[in-house]
Design a protein around this motif. Structure first.
Motif, mmCIF file in Angstrom:
data_model
loop_
_atom_site.group_PDB
_atom_site.id
_atom_site.type_symbol
_atom_site.label_atom_id
_atom_site.label_comp_id
_atom_site.label_asym_id
_atom_site.label_seq_id
_atom_site.Cartn_x
_atom_site.Cartn_y
_atom_site.Cartn_z
ATOM 1 N N TYR A 100 7.022 3.984 -11.229
ATOM 2 C CA TYR A 100 7.795 3.197 -10.436
ATOM 3 C C TYR A 100 7.417 2.746 -8.580
ATOM 4 C CZ TYR A 100 12.870 3.614 -7.948
ATOM 5 O OH TYR A 100 13.289 4.098 -7.348
ATOM 6 N N TYR A 101 8.426 2.044 -7.782
ATOM 7 C CA TYR A 101 8.349 0.745 -7.134
ATOM 8 C C TYR A 101 9.529 1.609 -6.123
ATOM 9 C CZ TYR A 101 3.478 -0.549 -8.208
ATOM 10 O OH TYR A 101 2.330 -0.591 -8.506
ATOM 11 N N GLN A 102 9.502 0.961 -4.229
ATOM 12 C CA GLN A 102 10.523 1.185 -3.246
ATOM 13 C C GLN A 102 10.400 0.534 -2.342
ATOM 14 O OE1 GLN A 102 12.431 4.661 -4.074
ATOM 15 N NE2 GLN A 102 12.996 4.907 -1.754
ATOM 16 N N ILE A 103 11.300 -0.119 -2.480
ATOM 17 C CA ILE A 103 11.342 -0.511 -0.426
ATOM 18 C C ILE A 103 11.710 0.645 0.520
ATOM 19 C CG2 ILE A 103 11.618 -2.380 0.856
ATOM 20 C CD1 ILE A 103 10.123 -3.619 -0.807
ATOM 21 N N ASN A 104 10.355 0.573 0.987
ATOM 22 C CA ASN A 104 10.744 2.035 1.690
ATOM 23 C C ASN A 104 12.255 2.250 2.796
ATOM 24 O OD1 ASN A 104 9.909 4.590 3.006
ATOM 25 N ND2 ASN A 104 9.108 3.868 4.363
ATOM 26 N N SER A 105 12.486 0.521 3.520
ATOM 27 C CA SER A 105 12.962 0.608 4.413
ATOM 28 C C SER A 105 14.043 -0.302 4.287
ATOM 29 C CB SER A 105 12.050 0.221 5.479
ATOM 30 O OG SER A 105 12.708 0.858 6.997
ATOM 31 N N MET A 128 2.791 13.695 -10.614
ATOM 32 C CA MET A 128 2.927 12.779 -10.167
ATOM 33 C C MET A 128 3.038 13.119 -8.448
ATOM 34 S SD MET A 128 4.239 10.869 -12.607
ATOM 35 C CE MET A 128 5.726 9.297 -12.211
ATOM 36 N N ARG A 129 2.529 11.724 -8.257
ATOM 37 C CA ARG A 129 2.068 11.870 -7.186
ATOM 38 C C ARG A 129 2.796 10.319 -6.111
ATOM 39 N NH1 ARG A 129 -3.821 11.167 -3.970
ATOM 40 N NH2 ARG A 129 -2.743 11.102 -1.372
ATOM 41 N N ASN A 130 3.792 10.429 -5.001
ATOM 42 C CA ASN A 130 4.378 9.677 -3.940
ATOM 43 C C ASN A 130 2.723 8.505 -3.061
ATOM 44 O OD1 ASN A 130 6.673 8.818 -5.602
ATOM 45 N ND2 ASN A 130 7.508 10.674 -3.667
ATOM 46 N N THR A 131 2.595 7.486 -3.108
ATOM 47 C CA THR A 131 2.164 6.787 -2.629
ATOM 48 C C THR A 131 2.379 6.039 -1.201
ATOM 49 O OG1 THR A 131 1.099 5.504 -3.319
ATOM 50 C CG2 THR A 131 0.201 7.627 -3.550
ATOM 51 N N ARG A 132 2.324 5.541 0.090
ATOM 52 C CA ARG A 132 2.168 4.337 0.369
ATOM 53 C C ARG A 132 1.506 3.393 0.443
ATOM 54 N NH1 ARG A 132 5.413 8.852 2.943
ATOM 55 N NH2 ARG A 132 7.220 8.462 3.118
ATOM 56 N N MET A 133 1.491 1.993 1.090
ATOM 57 C CA MET A 133 0.986 1.012 1.212
ATOM 58 C C MET A 133 1.917 -0.152 1.787
ATOM 59 S SD MET A 133 1.663 -1.338 -2.101
ATOM 60 C CE MET A 133 0.829 -2.702 -1.864
ATOM 61 N N ILE A 134 1.240 -1.024 2.176
ATOM 62 C CA ILE A 134 1.098 -2.146 2.969
ATOM 63 C C ILE A 134 1.458 -3.374 2.051
ATOM 64 C CG2 ILE A 134 1.233 -3.685 5.422
ATOM 65 C CD1 ILE A 134 1.059 -1.087 7.067
ATOM 66 N N LEU A 135 2.137 -4.314 1.847
ATOM 67 C CA LEU A 135 2.131 -4.909 0.983
ATOM 68 C C LEU A 135 2.982 -6.758 2.086
ATOM 69 C CD1 LEU A 135 2.210 -6.229 -2.007
ATOM 70 C CD2 LEU A 135 4.643 -6.841 -1.656
ATOM 71 N N SER A 136 1.945 -7.269 2.076
ATOM 72 C CA SER A 136 1.784 -8.197 3.151
ATOM 73 C C SER A 136 1.746 -9.460 1.960
ATOM 74 C CB SER A 136 0.749 -8.787 3.953
ATOM 75 O OG SER A 136 -0.865 -9.105 3.945
ATOM 76 N N PHE A 137 2.369 -10.968 2.615
ATOM 77 C CA PHE A 137 2.860 -12.186 2.255
ATOM 78 C C PHE A 137 2.036 -13.190 3.600
ATOM 79 C CE2 PHE A 137 4.914 -15.599 1.869
ATOM 80 C CZ PHE A 137 4.061 -15.985 -0.151
ATOM 81 N N ASP A 138 1.187 -13.923 3.272
ATOM 82 C CA ASP A 138 0.701 -15.215 3.796
ATOM 83 C C ASP A 138 1.757 -16.274 3.414
ATOM 84 O OD1 ASP A 138 -0.793 -17.346 4.640
ATOM 85 O OD2 ASP A 138 -2.705 -16.462 4.848
ATOM 86 N N VAL A 139 2.446 -16.687 4.578
ATOM 87 C CA VAL A 139 3.212 -17.258 4.265
ATOM 88 C C VAL A 139 2.856 -19.023 3.979
ATOM 89 C CG1 VAL A 139 5.366 -18.797 4.851
ATOM 90 C CG2 VAL A 139 5.165 -16.695 5.229
ATOM 91 N N ASN A 140 1.466 -19.446 4.849
ATOM 92 C CA ASN A 140 1.038 -21.080 4.395
ATOM 93 C C ASN A 140 0.224 -21.092 2.994
ATOM 94 O OD1 ASN A 140 1.466 -21.237 6.937
ATOM 95 N ND2 ASN A 140 -0.237 -20.309 7.589
ATOM 96 N N SER A 141 -0.763 -19.127 3.103
ATOM 97 C CA SER A 141 -1.054 -19.629 1.069
ATOM 98 C C SER A 141 -0.517 -19.166 0.554
ATOM 99 C CB SER A 141 -2.773 -19.160 1.045
ATOM 100 O OG SER A 141 -2.459 -17.953 1.756
#
Length: 364
Positions: free
Chosen positions: A172-177, A203-216
């Motif tokens: 499961y994934y969820q946007i945090n904010s 089950m364990r909840n973890t957080r991650m930062i997903l980044s998107f390079d707008v140019n590439s």
């Protein structure tokens, strides 16, 4: 009459003279929120969305911009501000780009691959390599992320591959904010919560930062700072601080809320995370609870932190809002003249004559 109308259209919308081209802080809020009846038709009065533009660093000189378009749902949400263009949507199919400086707005084409009622998140950014603007939409179909990208020059949406191999144990994934996605160093950023099944550990909840390079147009995962877990009730949100990626951690304490701010001094480098400050909001109830008394809005362009505080003069009086600026170095607190009842988000804003053209563009 036509000349008078034309003259009104060319009046400056902000108090500061245009030739200075200095950045502002823009705050999005709902000014009027009448009760929406179940049988309300689309011609009935709606909520009135307003952007408050702070013309100085103290928020004492402000202007208000009424949004010139409306959403069928009656509610708008602020996505991002980029080079004088504002992006707004209604958590569904309606999305707009708006340039208040030239009094034009553009309705974006529908994101046709989106399943009905599948909520997600948006990011809006500038592609410096191609002199273009892009809107990225992410939503989750159970545990699978779905991504589409709108390109302004093409005026169309396309499917984008995530391109990251995540653990097959994630269920499961969820946007945090719901805060705007920070656009820093040419990248958009989202905080995700993922629920992962660990063998023998449940089950364990973890957080991650997903980044998107707008140019590439490539996605990547960024490291979080090494922060010890504090209160069980804590929320981590991504914001920007003076052009750098920042992390806010809000945690409940017995007599209030602590807000810890971390800044990534060198983009993409895990060791460069540095704690900027810790702000204490006394006698507050944590944002996840039903009684929201303290909420972080974001950093202004000059560095102070804008916080919403709710208070009551007496136990029976109505809950009221006030918005204060807190200096992250001195922790000095200063009241602002923002009057909005429901401030939702803020971002930097600079007047720009960037043209909006093509289909579904309107002037006002």
């Amino acid at each position: 009459m036509a000349q008078a109308k034309e003259a009104r259209q060319h009046q400056p919308i902000l108090r500061r003279q245009k030739e200075h081209h200095l950045p502002y802080d823009i705050v999005f809020h709902i000014e009027i929120a009448p009760k929406i009846q179940k049988n309300m038709n689309f011609n009935s009065p709606r909520k009135s969305e307003v952007c408050t533009v702070a013309c100085d660093r103290t928020f004492e000189s402000i202007s208000e911009l009424n949004i010139p378009f409306s959403f069928e749902s009656g509610v708008a949400f602020f996505v991002n501000s980029c080079n004088g263009l504002l992006c707004l949507w209604n958590l569904d199919a309606d999305m707009y780009l708006w340039n208040p400086s030239i009094r034009k707005f553009k309705r974006l084409p529908s994101c046709t691959n989106l399943k009905p009622h599948r909520r997600g998140t948006l990011g809006f950014a500038y592609d410096s390599q191609n002199n273009d603007y892009k809107v990225v939409r992410i939503w989750f179909d159970y545990h699978k992320p779905k991504i589409m990208m709108y390109t302004f020059s093409l005026d169309s949406w396309e499917i984008v591959d995530l391109g990251i191999s995540w653990s097959p144990n994630v269920v499961y994934y969820q946007i945090n904010s719901d805060m705007p996605s920070p656009f820093v160093s040419g990248h958009l950023h989202w905080m995700l919560i993922r629920m992962e099944r660990r063998e023998g550990q449940g089950m364990r909840n973890t957080r991650m930062i997903l980044s998107f390079d707008v140019n590439s147009e490539k996605f990547n995962e960024l490291p979080l700072p090494d922060v010890e877990r504090g209160s069980f009730k804590e929320q981590k949100c991504l914001i920007s601080f003076k052009g750098k990626l920042a992390l806010s951690i809000l945690g409940e304490q017995p007599h209030g809320t602590l807000i810890s701010i971390w800044v990534m001094r060198e983009y993409g480098v895990h060791e460069s995370w540095n704690k900027l400050c810790v702000v204490s909001a006394e006698n507050a109830i944590f944002v996840v609870s039903n009684k929201i008394l303290t909420r972080l809005i974001g950093f202004t362009k000059d560095g102070p932190l804008l916080i919403q505080k709710n208070y009551k003069k007496t136990k029976r009086s109505r809950l009221k809002n006030k918005y204060v600026l807190i200096d992250p170095e001195t922790l000095h607190e200063k009241a602002t003249s923002i009057k909005g009842e429901n401030v939702l988000a803020m971002d930097g804003y600079m007047e720009n004559l960037a043209l909006l053209d093509g289909a579904n563009v309107e002037s006002y």
